[in-house]
Structures are given as C-alpha cells and as structure tokens.
Scaffold this active site. Structure first.
Site, PDB file in Angstrom:
ATOM      1  N   THR A 156       0.827  -1.335   0.225  1.00 21.92           N
ATOM      2  CA  THR A 156       0.033   0.122  -0.131  1.00 21.92           C
ATOM      3  C   THR A 156       0.786   1.326   0.029  1.00 21.92           C
ATOM      4  OG1 THR A 156      -1.835  -1.232   1.367  1.00 21.92           O
ATOM      5  CG2 THR A 156      -1.845   1.169   1.277  1.00 21.92           C
ATOM      6  N   ALA A 157       1.858   1.157   0.939  1.00 18.88           N
ATOM      7  CA  ALA A 157       2.729   2.531   0.921  1.00 18.88           C
ATOM      8  C   ALA A 157       3.590   2.822  -0.302  1.00 18.88           C
ATOM      9  CB  ALA A 157       3.806   2.420   1.972  1.00 18.88           C
TER      10      ALA A 157
ATOM     11  N   VAL B 157      -2.884  -5.304   8.862  1.00 13.32           N
ATOM     12  CA  VAL B 157      -3.849  -5.698   9.857  1.00 13.32           C
ATOM     13  C   VAL B 157      -5.097  -5.020   9.871  1.00 13.32           C
ATOM     14  CG1 VAL B 157      -2.075  -6.476  11.387  1.00 13.32           C
ATOM     15  CG2 VAL B 157      -3.049  -4.043  11.786  1.00 13.32           C
TER      16      VAL B 157
ATOM     17  N   LYS C 261     -17.956   2.977   4.477  1.00 20.94           N
ATOM     18  CA  LYS C 261     -17.817   2.950   6.086  1.00 20.94           C
ATOM     19  C   LYS C 261     -18.103   4.474   6.612  1.00 20.94           C
ATOM     20  CE  LYS C 261     -14.231   3.062   9.386  1.00 20.94           C
ATOM     21  NZ  LYS C 261     -12.604   2.669   9.727  1.00 20.94           N
TER      22      LYS C 261
ATOM     23  N   LEU D 162       4.764   1.278   7.415  1.00 18.87           N
ATOM     24  CA  LEU D 162       5.244   0.535   8.707  1.00 18.87           C
ATOM     25  C   LEU D 162       6.592   0.943   9.002  1.00 18.87           C
ATOM     26  CD1 LEU D 162       3.477  -2.632   7.997  1.00 18.87           C
ATOM     27  CD2 LEU D 162       2.704  -1.039   9.626  1.00 18.87           C
TER      28      LEU D 162
ATOM     29  N   ILE E  76      -3.424   4.102   6.656  1.00 21.67           N
ATOM     30  CA  ILE E  76      -3.159   4.527   5.372  1.00 21.67           C
ATOM     31  C   ILE E  76      -3.357   6.113   5.190  1.00 21.67           C
ATOM     32  CG2 ILE E  76      -4.629   4.728   3.164  1.00 21.67           C
ATOM     33  CD1 ILE E  76      -5.237   1.736   3.591  1.00 21.67           C
TER      34      ILE E  76
END
Length: 494
Positions: free
Chosen positions: A15-16, A47, A78, A327, A340
């Site tokens: 993702t990063a 996670v 969401k 991370l 994110i």
C-alpha cells in the site's frame, strides 16, 4: 546532497509503495525518473482494510473515480466505527464520521445537548448526526451536495494493484528483485543505490523506504532511532483471517473488545476481514487464534496469520535523502483505521517540501516535526480508548485502567471532564465530534456546559434540539440500504 533530485527510488511495494508511486508519478512524473523495487517473494503486512474519510482527498488529487476504485477493490462504504465492550462489557457506542448537531462560535453542539439532557429534552447524542443514524440503520448513499463524511473497507492487495496500474500509466518503472545491500556515500552518508541479489544496482538521488517493519533504509542503514510507545499501547500482536460473507455488509467497522485486546470485523463485497489485536503478556498466540476462530461468522477462507508489531514512531521520518512511509515509519494499531491516512499525509507533505534543488535542513526538520506531532496526537486518541474504561474483569483491563498516560492526553481529558472543552491542534487528525463521541462513549462526561447555552430559554433550546434531530432523521431517511446502493453504484465483478 547538492545536486538536483531527478531520480526517485521507492524501496518496497504494498500500500505505501504504490500510493507513493501513484502520487509521484501522477503529480511529478514529467520531471522525475521513478523506480519502485519490490519482490513477489516478500509478503506484505497488513492488519486492517479500513480507512477514514481523508483518503478521498488523496483520490481527488490523483483523479481517481470512486465507483471505479470501489468496484476494483471489492469495497464497501464506512460511516464510522462501532466500539463494543470498551467502557463496560455489554455497552457499545459509535464513533461516526459526521458532525454532531450544530454548535455556535463559543462552543460545540454537545454543550447544548448536555443542558437538554439535564432537562430531559434529548435522546442519545448520535441521533443528531445523519451519518450516525444511517450507520445504525444500515443505510448509505452519495448524494449531490452531501458532505464527504464516508470512508471505505477494501481489499488492500487489490488497492495496491489499482494504484500500480495508475503509477505505471504515468511512467513509474517497477523492478522485480530483493534488496541485498544499500550503498551510501562515504562522505555524506546519503543513500546512493540499492544493490539487488541479482547484482543489479538501482541508483537514485532520493529514496522512499516502504519496506515495512524491516525499515531497511531508514533504520537498518541510516539508524533513525525509534520511540517505543508500548507502555501506552500494550498490544503487540495480531491474528488475521478472512471469512465468507453471510449477510449484507454493515456500513461501519466493528471493534469488539475482549479480555486481552480487541477484535475487528470489516465487511467487503467479496468477503469479511477479521482479526484479533492482543497483548502477548496476557494471551498466547494459540489462545488468540482459538478465541478469534470461536468468534467469527462465516467459513474461514485462509489460515489465521500471526503478526507481531511494536507500537511507536521513528525519531526521524526523513533522514538524509530518505523518507520512511507506512510501517517503516512507525506503527499505530488499526483501532481508528489511521495507517493509510498517515501514508497519504507523509506523501503530500513530502510533495509540498520536495527537495528538487537539493536537501534543505529546515524542510527536513519541519517535515519531521509535523509528522511526529500528527502521530503523537493519533497515539493519544488511541490511548484514550484503553485508559478511559470501567472494566476490571481481566488483568489486561486493570492494567489499562491504571496505566500512566501522556501529559498531552491527560490535559485533554481534564479539560473535557471539567468544562466540556475540546481544542483542535494544528496537526490534529480528529476533530471535535470525534473526541466528543469517544470521550462520552468511554464514560467521560463534562461536569458543566458552556454558559452561552443559557442565552436560550427552555422552549428555544427544545425547539432547536428537535429541529436538529428531525433534520438528521430526514437526511438519513433519504439513504437506501447499504447493499442496494453498492449494487447500483460500484458493484464488483463476480
């Protein structure tokens, strides 16, 4: 580094890495040579698959269309996070993304609501927020002129794949390979190249460390240092497993506290993401796996995966000609889905301060100051969930209820408890409505309301509260069922 920056090397994908590649490719690709190095043999760590509304700003910047992204990533919507069993067992509250009622220049809505509560004029505070009501009713819509107070649940691997295509369309080159060595300038210590196991050298002027917990560049090579925050956030392990869907997806994330941590439940169109975050001092991995598998719904799709982590932050997120993202820069557990967001904020901050003409010490220091301040504020918000609890049913919760907390959080709690005051700082992600919902949900109730509320007589106050509640009910009532809207707006291919 005195030369202009023309070659950017991104170490790691996920993702990063692909968020950075997409942003730099789209926004600066015409003047930069960008290479991303990753290996298919190295798995990614994640996670959670939930986001917060700020991600929409990133997508808007990159010209990403929401329905296209959601269909490509099996996403659902969401509207908030429901916290269950955090303050007390059997009690729950919703941290919604909307705004509570309507305040005034002197104070927030919760002051008017508090007086109304004392006069028996109100229902629960979430009834004055359309997003709060819609989440509880399982409804969602994107309507013209509507505030963008929603986020996503999506498949993180598909999200990285979506961004990879965008990045490569804007000239980013992907190189397959494992990094064997990082070469530095003997004089300055700046990074010069990544040497792959194949022997190939990937030279660059500027490097982004997206190597996850390994932090291969920022820590193993540049020794940026790490501030360990596990004394404030004691959970250090997670178990993740995916299950088949068994019903319509709820438009919110569930965070369910258990005796030594908490469980997440995140619905996608294709499956449900589940996980257990826990403290290894109070629970073994085997016991955690057993507890998680006993508390999931739907058949497991994969074997449970154990993830170990250490909560904290790099002391320098930008050191020499390297910036750490994701991370590699630090870790805050996914309790409020902020991972994110922190990636995108660092990307945008770096784009604003990009050292095109060479490194500027003042920019590096300011980047690190802002990043650390934002991470510290988020840390405090997460600690609030653990510290403000009435649970005494397990050693873990007794520890949390008694543990020391940062002075910055203690001040916030004291202000709110004594006067209902909430102040937003410059690098504060969470606004007044968020702090109010979590403070009150965790049992912290203001002792008094702001005196300006007394400018309204009882009838005026009652009329105001009734109108705001009716408005929220009307807005939420316009939304169709969440699943119906997904089917119409962004249904993923089977």
């Amino acid at each position: 580094m005195d030369n202009k920056v023309t070659k950017v090397v991104i170490a790691g994908g996920g993702t990063a890495g692909w968020m950075a590649a997409a942003a730099f490719g789209k926004l600066m690709g015409k003047r930069l040579d960008i290479t991303l190095v990753e290996s298919d043999d190295i798995g990614t760590v994640g996670v959670g698959e939930a986001t917060i509304p700020t991600l929409q700003l990133f997508h808007r910047l990159l010209g990403i269309k929401e329905p296209e992204l959601m269909a490509a990533t099996n996403a659902t919507f969401k509207l908030g996070i429901q916290f269950e069993n955090w303050y007390q067992q059997g009690q729950s509250y919703l941290h919604s993304f909307g705004f509570l009622g309507q305040g005034c220049w002197a104070c927030g809505f919760h002051h008017f609501w508090k007086k109304g509560q004392e006069l028996a004029l109100v229902s629960e505070i979430g009834d004055y927020c359309a997003e709060h009501l819609a989440a509880r009713q399982g409804r969602f819509a994107v309507l013209p002129g509507q505030d963008a107070n929603h986020a996503y649940h999506f498949d993180a691997a598909l999200y990285a794949r979506f961004l990879r295509q965008l990045a490569e369309n804007h000239g980013v080159k992907r190189l397959e390979g494992k990094i064997a060595k990082v070469r530095q300038c003997p004089q300055s210590g700046n990074l010069q190249a990544l040497q792959l196991e194949s022997g190939e050298q990937v030279e660059g002027d500027f490097f982004l460390d997206c190597t996850g917990f390994r932090a291969l560049l920022i820590e193993q090579t540049l020794h940026a240092g790490f501030d360990d925050w596990t004394h404030y956030l004691p959970c250090d392990s997670a178990i993740a497993v995916q299950t088949e869907n068994i019903g319509a997806p709820l438009p919110y994330t569930r965070a369910i506290a258990h005796h030594s941590g908490w469980q997440w439940r995140i619905p996608l169109q294709s499956r449900t993401g589940n996980g257990l975050v826990f403290c290894s001092s109070y629970m073994t991995d085997d016991d955690a796996i057993k507890l998680l598998l006993e508390n999931i719904k739907g058949a497991p799709i994969n074997a449970p995966r154990v993830i170990k982590f250490r909560t904290g932050s790099r002391r320098a997120h930008w050191k020499k000609n390297c910036v750490a993202l994701g991370l590699a820069s630090g870790f805050l557990e996914p309790l409020e889905s902020t991972s994110i967001h922190l990636i995108q904020r660092s990307i945008i901050r770096l784009l604003q301060m990009f050292p095109s003409q060479g490194l500027i010490e003042a920019d590096m220091l300011e980047f690190n100051r802002q990043t650390m301040e934002e991470m510290t504020n988020i840390r405090d918000f997460l600690v609030l969930h653990y510290r403000a609890t009435a649970r005494t049913d397990s050693p873990f919760w007794r520890h949390c209820a008694a543990m020391d907390i940062p002075d910055s959080l203690a001040r916030r709690i004291s202000l709110f408890r004594e006067s209902g005051a909430v102040y937003k700082y410059s690098q504060d992600l969470f606004g007044e409505s968020s702090w109010v919902q979590v403070m009150m949900g965790q049992g912290i109730v203001p002792a008094r309301y702001h005196p300006i509320v007394d400018m309204l007589d009882i009838k005026e106050l009652g009329d105001m509260l009734d109108k705001l509640r009716a408005k929220a009910r009307h807005e939420a009532g316009r939304f169709p069922p969440h699943q119906d809207f997904i089917n119409h707006y962004c249904k993923a291919a089977p």
